[in-house]
Design a protein around this motif. Sequence first.
Motif, PDB file in Angstrom:
ATOM      1  N   LYS A   3      -5.852  62.672 -27.918  1.00 43.27           N
ATOM      2  CA  LYS A   3      -6.900  63.291 -27.106  1.00 43.27           C
ATOM      3  C   LYS A   3      -6.708  64.812 -27.071  1.00 43.27           C
ATOM      4  O   LYS A   3      -7.665  65.569 -27.248  1.00 43.27           O
ATOM      5  N   LYS A   4      -5.469  65.263 -26.851  1.00 41.72           N
ATOM      6  CA  LYS A   4      -5.206  66.704 -26.815  1.00 41.72           C
ATOM      7  C   LYS A   4      -5.439  67.348 -28.179  1.00 41.72           C
ATOM      8  O   LYS A   4      -5.930  68.470 -28.263  1.00 41.72           O
ATOM      9  N   GLN A   7      -9.060  67.814 -28.464  1.00 47.04           N
ATOM     10  CA  GLN A   7      -9.496  68.912 -27.597  1.00 47.04           C
ATOM     11  C   GLN A   7      -9.139  70.265 -28.210  1.00 47.04           C
ATOM     12  O   GLN A   7      -9.944  71.201 -28.170  1.00 47.04           O
ATOM     13  N   ASP A   8      -7.940  70.369 -28.780  1.00 42.44           N
ATOM     14  CA  ASP A   8      -7.557  71.613 -29.461  1.00 42.44           C
ATOM     15  C   ASP A   8      -8.485  71.882 -30.639  1.00 42.44           C
ATOM     16  O   ASP A   8      -8.964  73.004 -30.823  1.00 42.44           O
ATOM     17  N   ARG A  36       2.010  69.031 -30.704  1.00 42.78           N
ATOM     18  CA  ARG A  36       1.495  67.822 -30.022  1.00 42.78           C
ATOM     19  C   ARG A  36       2.254  66.570 -30.492  1.00 42.78           C
ATOM     20  O   ARG A  36       2.640  65.737 -29.684  1.00 42.78           O
ATOM     21  N   SER A  40       5.074  64.545 -28.134  1.00 46.35           N
ATOM     22  CA  SER A  40       4.937  63.100 -27.884  1.00 46.35           C
ATOM     23  C   SER A  40       6.232  62.368 -28.208  1.00 46.35           C
ATOM     24  O   SER A  40       6.646  61.469 -27.472  1.00 46.35           O
ATOM     25  N   GLY A  79      -0.960  72.725 -22.071  1.00 42.62           N
ATOM     26  CA  GLY A  79      -2.156  71.967 -21.701  1.00 42.62           C
ATOM     27  C   GLY A  79      -3.154  71.845 -22.837  1.00 42.62           C
ATOM     28  O   GLY A  79      -2.965  72.382 -23.942  1.00 42.62           O
ATOM     29  N   SER A  80      -4.231  71.167 -22.559  1.00 43.88           N
ATOM     30  CA  SER A  80      -5.269  70.905 -23.558  1.00 43.88           C
ATOM     31  C   SER A  80      -6.067  72.169 -23.883  1.00 43.88           C
ATOM     32  O   SER A  80      -5.995  73.162 -23.173  1.00 43.88           O
ATOM     33  N   HIS A  81      -6.843  72.090 -24.958  1.00 43.93           N
ATOM     34  CA  HIS A  81      -7.718  73.174 -25.405  1.00 43.93           C
ATOM     35  C   HIS A  81      -6.949  74.482 -25.614  1.00 43.93           C
ATOM     36  O   HIS A  81      -7.400  75.547 -25.232  1.00 43.93           O
ATOM     37  N   ASN A 100      -4.225  74.451 -19.055  1.00 44.72           N
ATOM     38  CA  ASN A 100      -5.328  74.064 -19.928  1.00 44.72           C
ATOM     39  C   ASN A 100      -6.199  75.272 -20.285  1.00 44.72           C
ATOM     40  O   ASN A 100      -6.316  76.214 -19.511  1.00 44.72           O
ATOM     41  N   ASN A 126      -4.346  77.835 -15.727  1.00 43.26           N
ATOM     42  CA  ASN A 126      -5.461  77.434 -16.586  1.00 43.26           C
ATOM     43  C   ASN A 126      -6.362  78.629 -16.898  1.00 43.26           C
ATOM     44  O   ASN A 126      -6.475  79.556 -16.100  1.00 43.26           O
TER      45      ASN A 126
END
Length: 181
Positions: A3-4, A7-8, A36, A40, A79-81, A100, A126
């Motif tokens: 998911k991340k 988003q990236d 990423r 994980s 964070g994401s993005h 994020n 963020n």
Amino acid sequence: MFKKIRQDYSKYKKYGGNFISIVFFTQGFWAIFQHRIAHSCYMLKIPIIKQVLLVVCLFWQKLIEILTGISLPYSAKIGSHFYIGHFGGIIINANAVIGNNCNISQGVTIGVSGRGDNRGVPTIGNNVYIGANAVVAGKINIGDNCVVAGNSLLIDSIEDNVSVAGVPAKIINNNTSKDYI
């Protein structure tokens, strides 16, 4: 993790890239993709599998560092993005925390500094934009929606919704990162 990564990828696409240019020619995306996967593996609960995968990821990380000049250790919390505008000279401490929807430019260092109880690494909120060749160091907090101007040295915490510039960085206005991200 996937998911991340998606988003990236969408963040890179927002800035005008297509699949071929992002995946094969964008070094910032290579670095965050590798981070990423490695992060994980770092978060796995099965010790022996975790150790084996982290050794592989460490070699992969070093290859990415050599090719791109971007150091994103697997233990950093990002964070994401997340978006890296240009490759080269980017160092992020292994204990850094980045929120994020953050953008960083080339030459940025997010690192350790300080003495005694004040020694540590930054926590970044963020929607933060960090300009080219900026240094963010020490046990500090950067609020949400902030801008750290290029060539700045930020060693003090800042609240939400401000822009800072200079050496050492000082608040220059209450403009947010809205137009930078």
